[in-house]
Write a protein that holds these residues in place. Structure first.
Motif, PDB file in Angstrom:
ATOM      1  N   ILE A 254       0.818  -1.117  -0.058  1.00  0.00           N
ATOM      2  CA  ILE A 254      -0.016  -0.017  -0.083  1.00  0.00           C
ATOM      3  C   ILE A 254       0.769   1.216  -0.085  1.00  0.00           C
ATOM      4  O   ILE A 254       0.631   2.207  -0.492  1.00  0.00           O
ATOM      5  CB  ILE A 254      -0.961   0.167   1.270  1.00  0.00           C
ATOM      6  CG1 ILE A 254      -1.863  -1.178   1.139  1.00  0.00           C
ATOM      7  CG2 ILE A 254      -1.676   1.191   1.385  1.00  0.00           C
ATOM      8  CD1 ILE A 254      -2.938  -1.359   2.380  1.00  0.00           C
ATOM      9  N   GLY A 255       2.156   1.277   0.591  1.00  0.00           N
ATOM     10  CA  GLY A 255       3.042   2.271   0.544  1.00  0.00           C
ATOM     11  C   GLY A 255       3.584   2.665  -0.654  1.00  0.00           C
ATOM     12  O   GLY A 255       4.300   3.446  -0.538  1.00  0.00           O
ATOM     13  N   GLY A 256       3.312   1.897  -1.529  1.00  0.00           N
ATOM     14  CA  GLY A 256       4.090   2.291  -3.106  1.00  0.00           C
ATOM     15  C   GLY A 256       5.130   1.435  -3.416  1.00  0.00           C
ATOM     16  O   GLY A 256       5.808   1.621  -4.499  1.00  0.00           O
ATOM     17  N   THR A 257       5.647   0.357  -2.705  1.00  0.00           N
ATOM     18  CA  THR A 257       6.745  -0.226  -3.011  1.00  0.00           C
ATOM     19  C   THR A 257       6.252  -1.245  -3.999  1.00  0.00           C
ATOM     20  O   THR A 257       4.914  -1.828  -3.946  1.00  0.00           O
ATOM     21  CB  THR A 257       7.427  -1.245  -1.685  1.00  0.00           C
ATOM     22  OG1 THR A 257       7.862  -0.208  -1.107  1.00  0.00           O
ATOM     23  CG2 THR A 257       8.315  -2.167  -2.155  1.00  0.00           C
ATOM     24  N   SER A 258       7.062  -1.543  -5.119  1.00  0.00           N
ATOM     25  CA  SER A 258       6.546  -2.300  -6.121  1.00  0.00           C
ATOM     26  C   SER A 258       6.761  -3.990  -5.781  1.00  0.00           C
ATOM     27  O   SER A 258       8.075  -4.360  -5.326  1.00  0.00           O
ATOM     28  CB  SER A 258       7.343  -2.130  -7.524  1.00  0.00           C
ATOM     29  OG  SER A 258       7.528  -3.240  -8.463  1.00  0.00           O
ATOM     30  N   VAL A 259       5.805  -4.632  -5.917  1.00  0.00           N
ATOM     31  CA  VAL A 259       6.110  -6.061  -5.623  1.00  0.00           C
ATOM     32  C   VAL A 259       6.827  -7.171  -6.680  1.00  0.00           C
ATOM     33  O   VAL A 259       7.329  -7.874  -6.417  1.00  0.00           O
ATOM     34  CB  VAL A 259       4.401  -6.754  -5.734  1.00  0.00           C
ATOM     35  CG1 VAL A 259       4.668  -8.311  -4.923  1.00  0.00           C
ATOM     36  CG2 VAL A 259       3.495  -6.077  -4.797  1.00  0.00           C
TER      37      VAL A 259
END
Lengths: 315, 489, 330
Positions: A254-259
């Motif tokens: 949710i914090g914007g780190t790419s999976v």
């Protein structure tokens, strides 16, 4: 206006906006009652998610398939180790914290050992490890609730002007993590490995060492988190870390780190952790049943990720 | 020559913009039936964009497309397929987890129902036999298990298979880039047969000789426009290179190095391929450019990777005495970091030197990037732009900058000029010789025989072993081919 | 030059066929690994307790194998499309709760709910594709949703399976225990559908090289919807089978299945990316896990405290054996 626009392009801004929105909705419901207390409580609880979230973030940034599923078991074991070493004795606090840190780091190192030696996907390696750690914890803690020393419990609950001291320390820690990510060889190497592990190796990155460090770091953060949790909740138990499996992954994404790896975002971890904690507070305030609370939590996570959209595929 | 109304496809005034970049500026292009059109131009000249339009994978911003004389308003991939137009793209479009027959099925919607597996297998096997006699690929092979050359053979053969839809035009975009000389020859022979049978081809290749020898008509593109289109017989190599623009045509490099290097310079690499049994070593000294030749996939890359690995962890049979950097040939899988800027992509190999205390200094990183932008000529307005804002040739230059900007004294090159335009090549050749003059050692694996002219010493590989060891003055194309095909002792 | 060229191509052909032979052997052995793991666990059981190797013993030991195998197949479809479903466990639990309540009391509504939940799965597939979302997060969220719904349907453990389902799961065929027959059937049917049909090729291709598939004119939206709908279908079957065995439900009954299903797919030789999966392998992986999970441990007299650890250890040992074998082959 331009600065607002550039702010909106930051992936982490959405998690903070979400947290703000949920907070506003809650105080609208209570008529403004308890607005400040809610922030204090949210900060205190978010700290624990942020600490493991940062570790999980570095792991997930290593690329597809990298995830640490052993965090809950790790937290549980470390909390028991810390409490047993401290043994209710204020003079042993530092030793206990170090023991929890070492215990967590050992778990992380063992995780990487499994991944490296058996060449199994990290999901399976950390999962298998978590089964073993869980058993160790059960037989080591004997299911007893072990109390922290009073000094440690006070420290974990210490507030200055309504701001939890742990939250301040954690903010400092996350600033450090953000700098390590962008400006240190370690962070750059993690980002490179996450984008293309083979290219990273061929560009001279010491892939094995960086992955080892990352899993160890995640483990160590889980260990510290376990000790702090036991202090905050005034006691260690086997299930203390259970909710942090899903929470640590959720705040990272949710914090914007790419999976997909190679792109990480530290501020977003804070925003997402506050969002999740405030969301629970809101649902509790509304007085909904457990089933509805789970249902809404799930729908909101799906809604948030849908609204934030996926990462733009580069080619 | 067939008359104009027998055109298979005709584009009038095709334009395409990607953001602010104009990829195609009003191009007229047509292919008649029974002709092979050669399409040449530097990377970024607009060839690929134009071909994507012909194949229906890109829609032009403006302009018309007409096929078989009728105007197409809703042209798409499936429409192109119906109209008999196929494309073999530069990046491989096979599914590595499927078998050769199953990959054939993907391109033929009609291969279904009872017995489709047998039909698909028969279809592709027959086409492979026809184009590449003696190919030794089975329809049940999993594509991921095949070498890159064989994958390209499958991909090409698949484009020529026919079921329900008609087949009139096949676009071959760099079809020989991963093939050795023998199979490339088989393919081009087949293309001529195909065209003689009344069908058409568009042939895109950086190997200008291939185009000159096999095309009926050649279209030259530059900066998103067609600059010349004429019968192939009206061109020679020099006229083509001039029309493509950029670097001037240069004759072969003067033999200046021959005398210069005495054997006294310090040893940098001594390596023996794992399969080598007769004790032959590859030896490279400071200031030398060593060529690794032979057919594609005969152990050259493996040896380079072994040398690379030996630099950080000792290995038996390989001695490396200085830091090593590698320039990848397969940019997407071995080189590029897609999320990063050009500057970050260059700096990654030199992070330790870019530090100020514990932290990486953004200023030093920018300086390094700016230095190499100037020196190697990376064409971009801003080195902080994403690496993919560059054309393929310029991406390759960034990878060279990464290696040459590092502390490495040994530079390994894994066929880095694959699919790179000739202008970029000539610039990089100069740079490599200049750096060698300063004492750097280059180990250069290449599939293009002309590039070996830059080397001091050439090792020819076969089946993972060194089979010949040629000095530069002994080097002829004949000799390399002979050693590549001849029996190893 | 000519004769040399011919000799050269003959030589190349000989070399490549030998090379291909080695590759084919490696692939065959890799394919056999899941079966070898299963055989190993069976041998251990036979050695510890020979009486367990009987019709009755297998019926008992493989009691829960059918729902695990079905959940594993569901996960396999999702993995085939390069995604991961972290909600399959709670989904199985939700289906279980619906089966033990609505499906028994009001079969039409029950069927409608179950079909609707398959539709939700299909929608998730569409959503993930259209918005380019990470499936891990979407399904993580969905795991809360299914759990919440399960609690709403059945706040306290209870309910009862429909009689026809109880009857079906208690079926005792001659000679071969029902779980073995069922597992075989599941494996073969899914193998045929995914590995042998012409659309199965497209589904697997969508995991192998999505861009190439789109370029050949196939809809990736459709493949993703189909894969997720199949996952939903097999999730429903798993939940129903589970309740058919346990007879009553509990909102948390399926929670362990998420990780079990992932482990089963991987044990069965599947890979997380690239569309490389094997239905028969997945079923064998599920059987191995079902046997290793409790019967083996009980026979080994492992104290309850350490049973979880032993599960992890078995997973590690099997995977380690797999690495050893495939390393030797190379």
């Amino acid at each position: 206006m331009a600065s607002v626009k550039s702010l909106l392009t930051k992936p982490w801004i959405w998690s903070f906006l979400g947290a703000l929105l949920v907070w506003l909705a809650t105080i609208a419901f209570t008529g403004g009652y308890g607005a400040g207390g809610m922030v204090t409580a949210a900060l205190s609880l978010a700290v624990f998610t942020v600490i493991v979230g940062v570790g999980q973030m570095f792991v997930i940034t290593l690329g597809p398939g990298n995830v640490d599923l052993s965090l809950p078991a790790n937290i549980g074991l470390a909390s028991a180790v810390a409490m047993k070493v401290m043994d209710g004795n204020d003079s042993m606090i530092v030793v206990g914290l170090l023991a929890a840190l070492a215990c967590g780091a050992a778990v992380g190192a063992a995780n990487y050992l499994l991944i490296w030696a058996l060449r199994i996907p990290p999901i399976i390696a950390t999962l298998s490890a978590s089964f073993i750690i869980q058993s160790i914890d059960i037989s080591y803690g004997r299911g007893l609730q072990i109390k922290p020393p009073p000094g440690f419990a006070d420290f974990a609950n210490w507030q200055i002007l309504g701001i939890p001291v742990l939250a301040i320390l954690t903010v400092l820690f996350t600033i450090g993590a953000a700098i390590a990510l962008q400006r240190m060889i370690y962070g750059r190497s993690v980002l490179a490995i996450g984008q293309n592990i083979r290219a990273a190796w061929l560009a001279g990155v010491n892939v094995g060492r960086i992955r080892f460090l990352t899993y160890t770091l995640s483990g160590a953060l889980g260990g510290i988190d376990g000790a702090l949790l036991a202090g905050y909740f005034r006691g260690a138990n086997v299930d203390i870390g259970n909710e942090y499996l899903l929470a640590s992954i959720a705040v990272v994404v949710i914090g914007g780190t790419s999976v997909a790896g190679g792109k990480a975002n530290v501020p977003g971890v804070w925003g997402a952790a506050l969002f999740l904690v405030l969301l629970l507070t809101m649902l509790n305030t509304f007085g909904v049943s457990a089933g509805v609370r789970l249902l809404l939590t799930g729908l909101i996570i799906v809604g948030v990720i849908t609204a934030a959209g996926g990462q733009k595929a580069l080619r | 020559m067939p008359e104009g109304n027998a055109d298979i496809i005709r584009l009038n005034g095709a334009e395409k913009h990607f953001g602010a970049v104009r990829a195609l500026g009003g191009v007229d292009f047509h292919v008649g039936s029974g002709e092979c059109v050669g399409l040449v131009g530097h990377n970024g000249a607009g060839k690929s964009t134009l071909m994507h339009m012909v194949a229906g994978t890109l829609v032009p911003d403006s302009g018309q497309i007409g096929v078989h004389g009728g105007t197409e308003d809703n042209y798409s991939v499936s429409r192109a397929q119906q109209l008999g137009i196929r494309c073999v793209f530069q990046e491989l479009s096979l599914c590595p987890n499927l078998s050769v027959a199953e990959n054939t099925r993907i391109n033929h919607a009609s291969l279904r129902g009872f017995g489709w597996r047998r039909k698909a297998a028969g279809l592709i096997a027959a086409k492979l036999d026809e184009i590449f006699p003696g190919h030794s690929i089975s329809a049940s092979d999993i594509v991921g298990d095949l070498s890159i050359g064989r994958r390209q053979m499958v991909e090409v053969a698949r484009a020529f298979t026919v079921t329900q839809d008609r087949l009139d035009l096949v676009i071959l975009d760099e079809p020989t880039s991963s093939l050795d000389a023998h199979t490339a020859g088989q393919l081009l022979t087949f293309v001529r047969r195909f065209v003689a049978g009344g069908k058409s081809c568009i042939l895109i290749s950086h190997v200008l000789g291939e185009v000159l020898r096999n095309a009926d008509r050649i279209v030259v593109m530059r900066d998103g426009k067609v600059v010349v289109a004429d019968a192939a017989s009206a061109f020679d190599r020099d006229r083509l290179v001039t029309a493509m623009g950029g670097a001037e045509a240069r004759q072969k490099i003067a033999a200046q190095i021959a005398a210069a290097k005495p054997g006294a310079s310090p040893l940098r690499v001594r390596a023996r391929p794992a399969a080598q049994k007769d004790g032959t070593d590859l030896v490279a000294c400071a200031g030398e450019i060593i060529g690794l030749a032979g057919l594609a996939g005969h152990g050259q890359t493996d040896l380079l990777l072994a040398i690379f690995a030996a630099a950080s962890r000792a290995r038996t049979g390989i001695e490396v005495t200085a830091p090593v950097a590698l320039v990848a040939g397969d940019r997407q899988s071995d080189g590029i970091f897609p999320q990063w800027s050009i500057a970050q992509n260059i700096g990654i190999r030199s992070l330790a030197r870019l530090r100020n205390g514990l932290l990486i200094s953004p200023q030093r990183e920018a300086e390094l990037a700016a230095f190499w932008q100037e020196k190697i000529g990376i064409r971009t307005p801003d080195m902080n732009n994403n690496i993919f804002s560059l054309s393929g040739g310029n991406q390759q230059k960034a990878l060279f900058a990464r290696a040459l900007g590092s502390d490495a004294q040994i530079v390994l090159m894994d066929d880095p000029m694959r699919g790179v335009d000739i202008g970029t090549k000539l610039e990089v050749y100069d740079l490599v010789r200049e750096e060698a003059g300063r004492g750097r050692t280059f180990l250069w694996y290449t599939t293009e025989t002309e590039e070996l002219d830059n080397c001091d010493h050439i090792y020819v590989f076969k089946n993972g072993r060194i089979v010949a060891n040629l000095r530069r003055d002994e080097l002829t194309e004949e000799k390399i081919i002979q050693s590549s095909f001849g029996d190893a002792a | 030059m000519r004769p040399e060229m011919t000799a050269a191509s003959l030589d190349t052909a000989a070399r490549t066929s030998a090379e291909r032979g080695a590759l084919a052997r490696a692939r065959l052995l890799r394919g056999l690994l899941p079966a070898l793991s299963l055989a190993l666990v069976l041998l251990a059981i036979a050695w510890l307790n020979p009486r367990a190797i009987s019709y009755f013993g297998f019926s008992l030991m493989l009691n829960l194998a059918i729902p695990i195998a079905l959940a594993t197949i569901a996960q396999m479809f999702v993995i085939a499309g390069n995604e991961l479903d972290l909600s399959i466990g709670t989904f199985v639990g939700f289906v279980g709760c619906v089966t033990a309540t609505w499906l028994k009391d009001a079969p039409l509504i029950g069927v409608a709910i179950l079909l609707g939940s398959i539709g939700v799965y299909a929608l998730l597939g569409a959503l993930i594709h259209l918005r380019n979302l990470p499936s891990i997060v979407v399904t993580l969220g969905m795991s809360f949703v299914w759990q919440g719904l399960a609690i709403l349907v059945l706040p306290k453990p209870g309910g009862k399976a429909p009689d026809w389902l109880l009857g079906l799961m208690a079926f005792k065929p001659p000679f071969v225990p029902f779980p073995i027959i069922a597992a075989l059937l599941i494996g073969l049917i899914v193998h045929f559908g995914l590995m042998r049909t012409s659309y199965g090729v497209i589904l697997r291709g969508s995991g192998g090289n999505p861009a190439a598939l789109a370029r050949a004119g196939w809809s990736l939206l459709k493949t993703k919807i189909v894969l997720f709908a199949l996952a939903g279908l097999f999730g429903v079957l798993s939940g129903m089978a589970l309740i058919g065995i346990t007879t009553s439900a509990d909102a948390n009954i399926g929670n362990g299945y998420t990780l079990l299903a992932i482990a089963g797919v991987i044990l069965g030789g599947g890979e997380f990316v690239g569309g490389r999966v094997s239905p028969i392998g997945a079923v064998i992986g599920a059987l191995t896990l079902a046997l290793a999970a409790s019967p083996l441990l009980t026979f080994m007299h492992i104290p309850p405290d350490w049973q979880v650890a032993a599960n992890g250890a078995i997973l590690i040992i099997v995977l380690a054996a797999r690495v050893l074998i495939s390393r030797k082959e190379r």
